[in-house]
Design an enzyme around this catalytic site. Structure first.
Site, PDB file in Angstrom:
ATOM      1  N   ASP A  13       1.036  -1.234  -0.161  1.00  0.00           N
ATOM      2  CA  ASP A  13       0.486   0.047  -0.122  1.00  0.00           C
ATOM      3  C   ASP A  13       1.004   1.009  -0.031  1.00  0.00           C
ATOM      4  OD1 ASP A  13      -2.277  -1.530   0.036  1.00  0.00           O
ATOM      5  OD2 ASP A  13      -2.744  -1.785   1.930  1.00  0.00           O
ATOM      6  N   LYS A  16       2.585   2.096  -4.638  1.00  0.00           N
ATOM      7  CA  LYS A  16       2.932   1.892  -6.228  1.00  0.00           C
ATOM      8  C   LYS A  16       2.258   2.540  -7.784  1.00  0.00           C
ATOM      9  CE  LYS A  16       3.208  -1.809  -4.409  1.00  0.00           C
ATOM     10  NZ  LYS A  16       2.101  -2.297  -3.003  1.00  0.00           N
ATOM     11  N   HIS A  41      -4.685  -1.785  -6.334  1.00  0.00           N
ATOM     12  CA  HIS A  41      -3.752  -0.740  -6.758  1.00  0.00           C
ATOM     13  C   HIS A  41      -5.104   0.882  -7.422  1.00  0.00           C
ATOM     14  CE1 HIS A  41       0.276  -3.574  -7.130  1.00  0.00           C
ATOM     15  NE2 HIS A  41      -0.101  -3.788  -6.091  1.00  0.00           N
TER      16      HIS A  41
HETATM   17  P1  IMO Z   1      -0.603  -3.944  -1.765  1.00  0.00           P
HETATM   18  O1  IMO Z   1       0.315  -4.806  -3.560  1.00  0.00           O
HETATM   19  C1  IMO Z   1      -0.794  -4.601   1.503  1.00  0.00           C
HETATM   20  C2  IMO Z   1      -0.807  -8.366   3.692  1.00  0.00           C
HETATM   21  C3  IMO Z   1      -2.325  -9.070   4.428  1.00  0.00           C
HETATM   22  C4  IMO Z   1      -1.903  -9.606   5.917  1.00  0.00           C
HETATM   23  C5  IMO Z   1      -0.559 -10.190   4.880  1.00  0.00           C
HETATM   24  C6  IMO Z   1      -0.695 -11.918   3.853  1.00  0.00           C
HETATM   25  O2  IMO Z   1      -1.579  -3.591  -2.674  1.00  0.00           O
HETATM   26  O3  IMO Z   1       0.421  -3.014  -1.588  1.00  0.00           O
HETATM   27  P2  IMO Z   1      -2.040 -12.706   1.798  1.00  0.00           P
HETATM   28  O4  IMO Z   1      -3.708 -12.487   1.311  1.00  0.00           O
HETATM   29  O5  IMO Z   1      -1.188 -12.348   0.804  1.00  0.00           O
HETATM   30  O6  IMO Z   1      -1.438 -14.415   2.802  1.00  0.00           O
HETATM   31  O7  IMO Z   1      -2.134 -11.685   3.120  1.00  0.00           O
HETATM   32  O8  IMO Z   1      -0.689  -9.575   3.417  1.00  0.00           O
HETATM   33  N1  IMO Z   1      -1.240  -7.841   2.718  1.00  0.00           N
HETATM   34  C7  IMO Z   1      -1.176  -6.871   2.011  1.00  0.00           C
HETATM   35  N2  IMO Z   1      -0.856  -5.749   3.009  1.00  0.00           N
HETATM   36  N3  IMO Z   1      -0.578  -4.654   0.447  1.00  0.00           N
HETATM   37  C8  IMO Z   1      -0.960  -5.734   0.105  1.00  0.00           C
HETATM   38  O9  IMO Z   1      -1.139  -5.357  -1.917  1.00  0.00           O
HETATM   39  C9  IMO Z   1      -1.733  -7.047   0.195  1.00  0.00           C
HETATM   40  N4  IMO Z   1      -1.329  -8.065  -0.056  1.00  0.00           N
HETATM   41  C10 IMO Z   1      -1.126  -8.598   0.845  1.00  0.00           C
HETATM   42  O10 IMO Z   1      -2.943  -7.864   4.963  1.00  0.00           O
HETATM   43  O11 IMO Z   1      -0.803  -8.850   6.532  1.00  0.00           O
HETATM   44 MG    MG Z   2      -2.871  -1.708  -2.484  1.00  0.00          MG
END
Ligand code: IMO
Ligand code: MG
Length: 418
Positions: A13, A16, A41
């Site tokens: 988050d 990006k 995103h």
């Molecule tokens: P973007 O690309 C923030 C976090 C989840 C959890 C951990 C595992 O938008 O930055 P998962 O569902 O992947 O098995 O969850 O990872 N998580 C994210 N946190 N941004 C994301 O994606 C995330 N994708 C997974 O909250 O803590």
């Molecule tokens: Mg995100």
């Protein structure tokens, strides 16, 4: 035109996609190489908000081609609806989306297993996005997984599905098999036109010197090996994942850009040394709209952590950084940056590997004066208040890397080169 990686360097988050969008005006390819629809995103163009989960955000530029690489796990049901929604808002996918044949498939079974495993973990749940990502990657590693190209081979697919269910100690009766294979067949009809061998495509583009942007998902602190294990995602998120996930060696990259928020956030469970719980956290959460784009969960908020930031900068061998959401810090009297961790009598300059130790560390802070001014109209370093510049310089000095891009608002145009 260069090959550039844009990577989230904290817990995801980091905005990006906004940086990909800023850099991608005339790039030929935008490539996702890991993760799946756990990503959320967001890009805001002329007040209209677009949220991407599996589709690379480059799809917003009509001349850009988008690749979903072999290292991604795709939920075909969710991808079909994501494409549909984007088409409804006027985006043309024809000859513009390419899904690698080798990409993994997330099944409804994986979503179910994700929920079950969260309930079963005695040592504390992970707080996943519930998108089935962990179980799907686990199956790929166990060689029990389904790949996108399997959808083109119905009888082979049925055999693999039956074996996959057996592997999970479940039986798939005829009605169950009919339901899952029919759903997959429907998705295949919709997706098959996009499925392609993307390896040659990217190699050829690179030989022509075409611009290629690699769009990271999640962030380095969620990397399966180097993040805050077990509170991580199930893919590697580092720069090196581009080689395994897109078949494009990271050695070929011309630039690696790390994206950091001006403060820290985390969604889901796990240690967060600089987390804050008082009114300041709430102020930043509201000001920065810190609610998950995928799950809507309120994000946890913390001070900028230069210990972790330096660690992730080194892991990714960054050339420079983008600092996002700087505008959110306007109106805060004192800004803290964590410059070390105290663990017992020791002061650490890198994170300990064990979550119990990372939970115990006491951050050592340096305190800087904040600024009052609204900076959302700033389009240059010179237009920022002196204290905002000092804050960025402090980050730059601690990471020993140049700040190359600054973002001061949600809108596409609220970004500038430093
Ligand atoms: P973007 O690309 C923030 C976090 C989840 C959890 C951990 C595992 O938008 O930055 P998962 O569902 O992947 O098995 O969850 O990872 N998580 C994210 N946190 N941004 C994301 O994606 C995330 N994708 C997974 O909250 O803590
Ligand atoms: Mg995100």
């Amino acid at each position: 035109m260069p090959a550039i990686a844009v990577l989230g360097c904290m817990w995801g988050d980091e905005a990006k996609a906004k940086i990909v969008d800023y850099l991608g005006t005339d790039t030929e390819f935008v490539v996702r190489f890991q993760g799946g629809s756990n990503a959320g995103h967001t890009i805001v163009v002329e007040g209209k908000k677009y949220v991407f989960h599996a589709v690379p955000s480059g799809i917003l530029y009509p001349g850009t081609k988008c690749v979903i690489g072999a290292g991604v796990v795709i939920d075909p049901i969710s991808l079909v609806s994501e494409i549909q929604e984007l088409e409804n808002s006027g985006i043309d996918f024809n000859q513009r989306l390419f899904i690698d044949e080798r990409a993994g498939v997330v099944l409804p079974l994986h979503r179910e297993l994700d929920t079950i495993s969260e309930g079963m973990l005695k040592s504390g749940k992970i707080g996943t996005t519930g998108r089935g990502i962990g179980p799907a990657y686990a199956d790929m590693t166990a060689r029990a997984g389904i790949r996108i190209i399997d959808l083109a081979h119905p009888s082979y697919l049925k055999r693999r599905l039956r074996e996959l269910y057996q592997y999970h100690g479940r039986s798939l009766d005829n009605a169950g098999m009919k339901e899952v294979s029919q759903t997959l067949a429907m998705c295949w009809e919709r997706l098959k036109g996009y499925v392609a061998p993307t390896f040659g495509m990217l190699q050829e583009a690179h030989k022509r010197d075409a611009g290629i942007l690699f769009e990271g998902a999640q962030g380095t602190m969620l990397d399966r090996s180097w993040g805050t294990y077990p509170y991580v995602t199930s893919s590697n998120t580092l720069v090196d994942a581009i080689g395994t996930g897109a078949g494009f060696s990271a050695r070929k990259l011309d630039e690696v850009l790390g994206v950091y928020k001006a403060y820290c956030t985390r969604v889901g469970e796990g240690p967060f040394p600089t987390e804050i719980h008082d009114e300041l956290a709430q102020k930043i959460r509201i000001q920065g709209n810190e609610f998950g784009a995928t799950t809507g969960r309120p994000r946890r908020i913390g001070h900028f952590d230069a210990v972790l930031a330096s660690y992730t900068a080194t892991l990714n061998c960054l050339d420079g950084i983008a600092v996002t959401l700087l505008d959110v810090l306007s109106g805060i009297e004192e800004l803290k940056i964590c410059v070390g961790y105290k663990l017992g009598k020791r002061v650490l300059s890198e994170p300990p590997a064990h979550p119990l130790d990372l939970q115990k560390v006491q951050p050592v802070y340096t305190v800087l004066s904040g600024w009052e001014e609204d900076i959302t109209q700033a389009r240059s370093m010179a237009a920022l208040p002196a204290n905002a510049r000092i804050y960025l310089e402090a980050i730059q000095d601690l990471l020993e890397l140049p700040v190359k891009i600054v973002s001061v608002g949600k809108q596409r145009h609220q970004t500038f080169n430093a």
